[in-house]
Design an enzyme around this catalytic site. Structure first.
Site, PDB file in Angstrom:
ATOM      1  N   LYS A  43     -10.061  -0.830  10.659  1.00 33.89           N
ATOM      2  CA  LYS A  43     -10.132  -1.993   9.762  1.00 33.89           C
ATOM      3  C   LYS A  43     -10.469  -3.263  10.546  1.00 33.89           C
ATOM      4  O   LYS A  43     -10.594  -4.334   9.977  1.00 33.89           O
ATOM      5  CB  LYS A  43      -8.815  -2.157   9.009  1.00 33.89           C
ATOM      6  CG  LYS A  43      -8.504  -0.932   8.145  1.00 33.89           C
ATOM      7  CD  LYS A  43      -7.796  -1.277   6.893  1.00 33.89           C
ATOM      8  CE  LYS A  43      -7.166  -0.061   6.257  1.00 33.89           C
ATOM      9  NZ  LYS A  43      -7.980   0.442   5.129  1.00 33.89           N
TER      10      LYS A  43
ATOM     11  N   ASP B  19       3.188  -4.964   7.982  1.00 37.42           N
ATOM     12  CA  ASP B  19       1.988  -4.139   7.906  1.00 37.42           C
ATOM     13  C   ASP B  19       0.784  -5.076   8.011  1.00 37.42           C
ATOM     14  O   ASP B  19       0.498  -5.840   7.085  1.00 37.42           O
ATOM     15  CB  ASP B  19       2.007  -3.375   6.568  1.00 37.42           C
ATOM     16  CG  ASP B  19       0.710  -2.629   6.296  1.00 37.42           C
ATOM     17  OD1 ASP B  19      -0.262  -2.802   7.043  1.00 37.42           O
ATOM     18  OD2 ASP B  19       0.683  -1.872   5.308  1.00 37.42           O
TER      19      ASP B  19
ATOM     20  N   GLN C 177      -4.385  -5.262   6.725  1.00 35.67           N
ATOM     21  CA  GLN C 177      -5.398  -6.117   6.077  1.00 35.67           C
ATOM     22  C   GLN C 177      -5.375  -7.543   6.602  1.00 35.67           C
ATOM     23  O   GLN C 177      -6.052  -8.402   6.047  1.00 35.67           O
ATOM     24  CB  GLN C 177      -5.170  -6.144   4.555  1.00 35.67           C
ATOM     25  CG  GLN C 177      -5.352  -4.811   3.880  1.00 35.67           C
ATOM     26  CD  GLN C 177      -6.796  -4.297   3.915  1.00 35.67           C
ATOM     27  OE1 GLN C 177      -7.739  -5.052   4.156  1.00 35.67           O
ATOM     28  NE2 GLN C 177      -6.963  -3.011   3.689  1.00 35.67           N
TER      29      GLN C 177
ATOM     30  N   CYS D 264      -4.900   2.765  -3.542  1.00 40.53           N
ATOM     31  CA  CYS D 264      -3.627   3.211  -2.935  1.00 40.53           C
ATOM     32  C   CYS D 264      -2.562   2.125  -3.051  1.00 40.53           C
ATOM     33  O   CYS D 264      -1.760   1.918  -2.126  1.00 40.53           O
ATOM     34  CB  CYS D 264      -3.797   3.613  -1.467  1.00 40.53           C
ATOM     35  SG  CYS D 264      -4.898   4.998  -1.261  1.00 40.53           S
TER      36      CYS D 264
ATOM     37  N   HIS E  70       0.878  -1.185   0.000  1.00 41.72           N
ATOM     38  CA  HIS E  70       0.000   0.000   0.000  1.00 41.72           C
ATOM     39  C   HIS E  70       0.910   1.228   0.000  1.00 41.72           C
ATOM     40  O   HIS E  70       2.039   1.174   0.509  1.00 41.72           O
ATOM     41  CB  HIS E  70      -0.836  -0.056   1.284  1.00 41.72           C
ATOM     42  CG  HIS E  70      -1.879   1.002   1.431  1.00 41.72           C
ATOM     43  ND1 HIS E  70      -1.593   2.275   1.844  1.00 41.72           N
ATOM     44  CD2 HIS E  70      -3.225   0.951   1.259  1.00 41.72           C
ATOM     45  CE1 HIS E  70      -2.714   2.974   1.906  1.00 41.72           C
ATOM     46  NE2 HIS E  70      -3.724   2.205   1.562  1.00 41.72           N
TER      47      HIS E  70
HETATM   48  N1  PLP Z   1      -1.522  -0.749   4.675  1.00 40.47           N
HETATM   49  C1  PLP Z   1      -2.483  -1.462   4.051  1.00 40.47           C
HETATM   50  C2  PLP Z   1      -2.164  -2.832   3.545  1.00 40.47           C
HETATM   51  C3  PLP Z   1      -3.751  -0.913   3.888  1.00 40.47           C
HETATM   52  O1  PLP Z   1      -4.702  -1.604   3.253  1.00 40.47           O
HETATM   53  C4  PLP Z   1      -4.010   0.393   4.384  1.00 40.47           C
HETATM   54  C5  PLP Z   1      -5.328   1.019   4.174  1.00 40.47           C
HETATM   55  O2  PLP Z   1      -6.083   0.640   3.322  1.00 40.47           O
HETATM   56  C6  PLP Z   1      -2.982   1.066   5.037  1.00 40.47           C
HETATM   57  C7  PLP Z   1      -1.756   0.478   5.164  1.00 40.47           C
HETATM   58  C8  PLP Z   1      -3.211   2.441   5.598  1.00 40.47           C
HETATM   59  O3  PLP Z   1      -4.119   2.368   6.666  1.00 40.47           O
HETATM   60  P1  PLP Z   1      -4.655   3.696   7.360  1.00 40.47           P
HETATM   61  O4  PLP Z   1      -5.185   4.557   6.253  1.00 40.47           O
HETATM   62  O5  PLP Z   1      -5.722   3.213   8.277  1.00 40.47           O
HETATM   63  O6  PLP Z   1      -3.510   4.328   8.069  1.00 40.47           O
END
Ligand code: PLP
Length: 442
Positions: A262, A236, A239, A400, A159
């Site tokens: 999430k 990370d 998800q 993203c 992401h």
């Molecule tokens: N990393 C992953 C894999 C994501 O799917 C997302 C958000 O969709 C993020 C990071 C960023 O999360 P946040 O916008 O809640 O900080």
């Protein structure tokens, strides 16, 4: 528009999967009411008030869970209770509400530590979300290690939140980014990943589940490879935490990050897990109250982690609400959630697999929650708007995660994404509506 030469054909993928028959039987009235573990799906759905919402005159079908999840009334009620009975700043007050608020805040930290399999509550730092957690690691821990020519390894699945902070620290220090490739199914090629390590490698950061493809990366092996080269690793979990059991100790991640929203918790709260030694080694991230043990105009002495990383008044209510969300999913059981969602995903693959012109983007054998697809001859946004008119909420766009979509020749996809409150009936409605869309545009 959809490229003609797309490689990952949804229908042929669907044929290859082993389908659980139980959901199909349930829909045909031959099996029991769907359950997630012991909990009947109807009872679970009744816990989420927004799932009864009407949109466009239709019953809402929420298939945008990778963007954000909904909150059960247990989380909403916990927030109301906090503001009604406990609201106060934490740690400093000499009065009863400060005690209640501090107890609730620290109890949430402990719950999260247990949920992640962390050694203790001191490994848990509250942040705004995954994005802030990764920025904290990049600036407070990794940047001070970097010299020109040093290397940071990422993967193609990331992401933007796990790309841009690294790009920024690389630009500021003269470090460079190296990127692990994926195969045609969207899975990390472990041998290629291992080849990226050398004596200049300083850090690696990887997603556990791709938000664009749903690929579940072999993070335990990837962390072990990094450690074999003496390199620390961040996972990370934005998800993954809501879809499968996660144990940061078994994974041996040095850092692990996720967002409350999430995993059925509030917005604006997230978690950074760090091993004790990396949190100790991290520089202060932001300066201010709560993170200090003593201040003069000449120098400041800092608290140990997690307080060192939590300057200022924290987001107490939402941390407490996140604790309630963790209680909620723990009561259902993450194993049960993972099993149910896996069945639902495979059911979705089969139902969508027979739609003419539909191509699945992301066909890894290990996959969670995401049914990204493109429809031949149609813009993704057009498909998303049509589904919305039937009450079905999906994401259409680049999610993203532009680098991984471009790897497959796309600028975007339509992305239904599942949670444990979704039903086989919702999958059928999605498939039926897509059939209608295709037929109406012939
Ligand atoms: N990393 C992953 C894999 C994501 O799917 C997302 C958000 O969709 C993020 C990071 C960023 O999360 P946040 O916008 O809640 O900080």
């Amino acid at each position: 528009m959809i490229p003609e030469n797309s490689t990952s054909d949804f229908a042929s993928y669907a044929k290859k999967t082993t389908l659980f028959p139980s959901l199909v039987e349930q829909r045909q009235g031959r099996g029991p009411i769907p359950r997630v573990g012991e909990a009947p799906l109807e009872k679970i759905r009744a816990d989420f008030p927004i799932l009864s919402e009407q949109v466009e005159g239709r019953q809402l079908v929420w298939l945008d869970n990778a963007a954000t999840t909904h909150r059960p009334k247990q989380v909403i009620d916990r927030l109301v209770h906090y503001y009604t009975h406990e609201n106060s700043n934490v740690h400093r007050g000499a009065h009863t509400l400060a005690e209640r608020s501090t107890d609730a805040f620290e109890a949430a930290r402990e719950k999260i530590a247990r949920f992640l399999g962390a050694p203790g509550a001191n490994n848990i730092v509250f942040v705004r979300g995954t994005t802030e957690g990764i920025n904290l690691i990049a600036y407070a821990y990794v940047k001070p290690l970097l010299r020109p020519g040093d290397e940071i390894i990422l993967t193609l699945l990331e992401h933007h939140a796990n790309i841009v902070p690294w790009q920024l620290v690389a630009q500021e220090t003269g470090a460079v980014l190296r990127v692990a490739p994926v195969d045609e199914s969207g899975q990390i090629i472990l041998s290629e990943y291992a080849k990226l390590f050398n004596s200049n490698t300083r850090f690696v950061s990887m997603t556990q589940v791709s938000n664009a493809l749903g690929t579940v990366a072999p993070v335990q092996e990837m962390v072990a490879i990094a450690h074999g080269f003496g390199v620390r690793a961040c996972v990370d979990g934005a998800q993954s935490v809501s879809h499968m059991p996660v144990n940061v100790s078994a994974m041996d991640a040095d850092f692990f990050v996720f967002s409350g929203h999430k995993i059925f918790g509030p917005n604006g709260i997230g978690v950074l897990y760090g091993k004790e030694d990396v949190l100790d080694a991290a520089h202060p991230w932001q300066g201010g109250g709560s993170m200090i043990s003593d201040v003069t105009f000449e120098r400041t002495l800092y608290q140990k982690a997690p307080q060192k990383c939590e300057a200022g008044t924290p987001n107490v209510a939402d941390a407490v609400g996140l604790g309630a969300a963790i209680d909620y999913v723990s009561a259902i059981g993450m194993e049960n959630i993972a099993r149910y969602e896996h069945e639902l995903l495979e059911y979705g693959i089969r139902e969508l697999g027979v739609i003419p012109g539909l191509t699945l983007v992301g066909t890894a054998a290990q996959k969670a929650s995401v049914l990204s697809f493109v429809l031949n001859g149609h813009e993704n946004e057009e498909v998303g708007r049509y589904l919305n008119r039937a009450g079905i909420a999906v994401r259409a766009g680049h999610h993203c995660a532009q680098p991984i979509l471009r790897r497959f020749g796309y600028e975007g996809t339509v992305r239904p994404s599942l949670a444990f409150y979704n039903t086989p009936g919702e999958i059928e409605l999605l498939a039926r509506t897509l059939h209608e869309f295709v037929n109406s545009s012939l």
